[in-house]
Enzyme design. Structure first.
Site, PDB file in Angstrom:
ATOM      1  N   LYS A 287       1.378  -1.050  -0.149  1.00  0.00           N
ATOM      2  CA  LYS A 287       0.092   0.023  -0.281  1.00  0.00           C
ATOM      3  C   LYS A 287       1.228   1.047  -0.119  1.00  0.00           C
ATOM      4  O   LYS A 287       1.638   0.840   0.752  1.00  0.00           O
ATOM      5  CB  LYS A 287      -0.776   0.386   1.443  1.00  0.00           C
ATOM      6  CG  LYS A 287      -2.277   0.800   0.867  1.00  0.00           C
ATOM      7  CD  LYS A 287      -3.215  -0.338   0.154  1.00  0.00           C
ATOM      8  CE  LYS A 287      -4.200   0.952   0.053  1.00  0.00           C
ATOM      9  NZ  LYS A 287      -5.171   0.162  -0.842  1.00  0.00           N
TER      10      LYS A 287
ATOM     11  N   ASP B 280      -6.431   4.074  -5.002  1.00  0.00           N
ATOM     12  CA  ASP B 280      -7.086   4.158  -3.827  1.00  0.00           C
ATOM     13  C   ASP B 280      -7.942   5.287  -3.857  1.00  0.00           C
ATOM     14  O   ASP B 280      -8.371   6.074  -4.522  1.00  0.00           O
ATOM     15  CB  ASP B 280      -6.753   3.701  -2.635  1.00  0.00           C
ATOM     16  CG  ASP B 280      -7.360   3.381  -1.357  1.00  0.00           C
ATOM     17  OD1 ASP B 280      -7.599   2.670  -2.147  1.00  0.00           O
ATOM     18  OD2 ASP B 280      -7.310   3.852  -0.367  1.00  0.00           O
TER      19      ASP B 280
END
Length: 476
Positions: A130, A170
């Site tokens: 991430k 995202d």
């Protein structure tokens, strides 16, 4: 039921030495998987797996870097950029980039840690990662956002590649930002490769990718309904409360409507809308158009004609869980910790039977406990409240990202029907893996209880990752 009796040491176990206490979101994600594993028979049947916990909880690599750009006023700005490359035992690092003022290392570690196990459940060859940038894009021009993306990729490009690390979008990173980031990578590296997913259809993207997370959580929920009712029920006639108003919530709502359900709510950070008769596809389209411009639901309801005839109730400062009336299905699709313990009790009182997270770690530990107790103490199968966490139910997005990677490698593009078929198959396979693990390792004392998808998802994904780490010598 989450049995904490004689297990209070879960949170002070020697394996917790790898967890940094100032990181609450990561701590919560770690505690969740530890609780699920320790409250099962996995370690009793296979003691070797316990030694994986302290290893898998530490990222293989954390990259922090400075990002500077010139804003539209000619002033230099600076922000902190990150990439947490968590685990590559199952394949290249894979996980989104988040551009938002809330971005910090704890949130990215929590998301990356979840991503390891979520990606394993897709059945594809993907590790977990991430990344992101602590920045607010609201009010900035396209040109300034382009400069931000190029500045961010200037450093990130040193650490990613189609066989190393493949980021995606995202929160705050949509199609526009992916385009700028891909253009920057291509410029810096002089290489056109599938280094990002969520790309435009005209330059390497996959059909169904924007819809995938929202569609996927609905497909997983349909599998839950089929299993629990032995195929006698579907979404038809069900009242579905959805939180969020972004990409995931929008496409979850559209799929629910397509399958005959009634969407009674959507929400954003400032409030929620409630509809007794059901939010319409036209209203979802209006929200999708306006959210690109960073408009709030309150503004959208007042500005768009789709809300003139089919009126909704806007409630400022509220989430939908306790004000939506009767609810059969709840789909949290906004952000982490968006369902509290009290809200979970409200949902149970409102008649909820299925709860599936479209967001990451959408339910607090207290909410999960409420749902698990309602399931494990049910006096009949019909009374079960069946909860599943995001690492199982919201993997559709990263799953189709994996399919995009496959298409890029082959230099082909699949049809919409083929991608959607593969997505459905992936979600059903995941559901079956989770149920199988729950039945094998999370034995229930109540014969009326459905299998714990909370425990099953954590167990099934952990075993997949752990086996790869053993095979490759990461754990010995």
């Amino acid at each position: 039921m989450l049995n904490r009796t004689n297990k209070s040491n879960i949170y002070t176990n020697k394996n917790m030495s790898s967890v940094s206490t100032p990181e609450p979101e990561f701590q919560q994600a770690y505690n969740e998987i530890v609780l699920a594993l320790k409250d099962s028979s996995l370690f009793e049947k296979h003691p070797k797996y316990e030694k994986v916990l302290p290893i898998v909880s530490v990222p293989e690599r954390i990259i922090q870097f400075r990002v500077t750009w010139e804003n539209d006023q000619g002033v230099q700005e600076v922000a902190q950029g990150y990439r947490v490359q968590y685990n590559s035992a199952k394949g290249p690092y894979k996980g989104g980039l988040r551009f938002h003022p809330s971005v910090n290392l704890s949130i990215l570690k929590f998301l990356g840690f979840e991503q390891i196990f979520k990606n394993a459940l897709t059945g594809l060859d993907m590790g977990g990662a991430k990344g992101g940038l602590c920045v607010d894009l609201k009010g900035r021009s396209d040109n300034e956002i382009r400069r931000i993306c190029y500045a961010f990729m200037r450093e990130l490009s040193r650490h990613i590649g189609q066989d190393t690390d493949v980021p995606a979008g995202d929160i705050g990173v949509g199609g526009r930002e992916i385009g700028y980031l891909f253009g920057a990578y291509r410029s810096y590296k002089n290489s056109w490769e599938g280094v990002l997913t969520g790309k435009g259809l005209n330059w390497g993207g996959s059909l169904i990718r924007p819809e995938a997370t929202g569609f996927g959580v609905v497909y997983f929920t349909q599998a839950m309904i089929d299993y629990a009712t032995k195929g006698k029920e579907s979404f038809v006639g069900k009242r579905v409360a959805i939180s969020g108003a972004g990409n995931v919530a929008q496409f979850a709502a559209l799929k629910v409507i397509e399958l005959g359900g009634t969407v009674v709510s959507l929400s954003d950070s400032k409030g929620c809308i409630i509809s007794e008769t059901g939010i319409t596809t036209e209203q979802v389209a209006a929200i999708a158009e306006a959210k690109i411009k960073f408009q709030s639901l309150e503004q959208i309801v007042g500005d768009y004609s789709a809300f003139t005839e089919n009126k909704v109730k806007y409630v400022a400062g509220a989430r939908p869980w306790t004000i939506a009336g009767k609810v059969d299905i709840a789909l949290p699709c906004a952000t982490q910790n968006e369902v509290s313990g009290d809200e979970a009790k409200g949902l149970v009182a409102a008649g909820v039977k299925f709860v599936a997270e479209g967001s990451n770690m959408g339910c607090t530990p207290e909410a999960i406990e409420v749902f698990e107790i309602a399931r494990s103490t049910a006096k009949s199968v019909e009374e079960n409240v069946w909860y599943v966490g995001g690492k199982s139910s919201n993997l559709g997005g990263v799953g189709v990202s994996g399919l995009e990677m496959a298409q890029n490698s082959q230099r082909v593009r699949w049809t919409r029907e083929k991608v959607d078929s593969e997505l459905k198959k992936m979600m059903l396979n995941c559901f079956n893996d989770v149920v199988k693990a729950a039945k094998e390792y999370a034995v229930e004392s109540n014969e009326n209880s459905l299998p714990s998808l909370f425990k099953g998802g954590n167990i099934a994904s952990f075993i997949k990752v752990a086996d790869a780490m053993f095979d490759q010598g990461d754990v010995f």
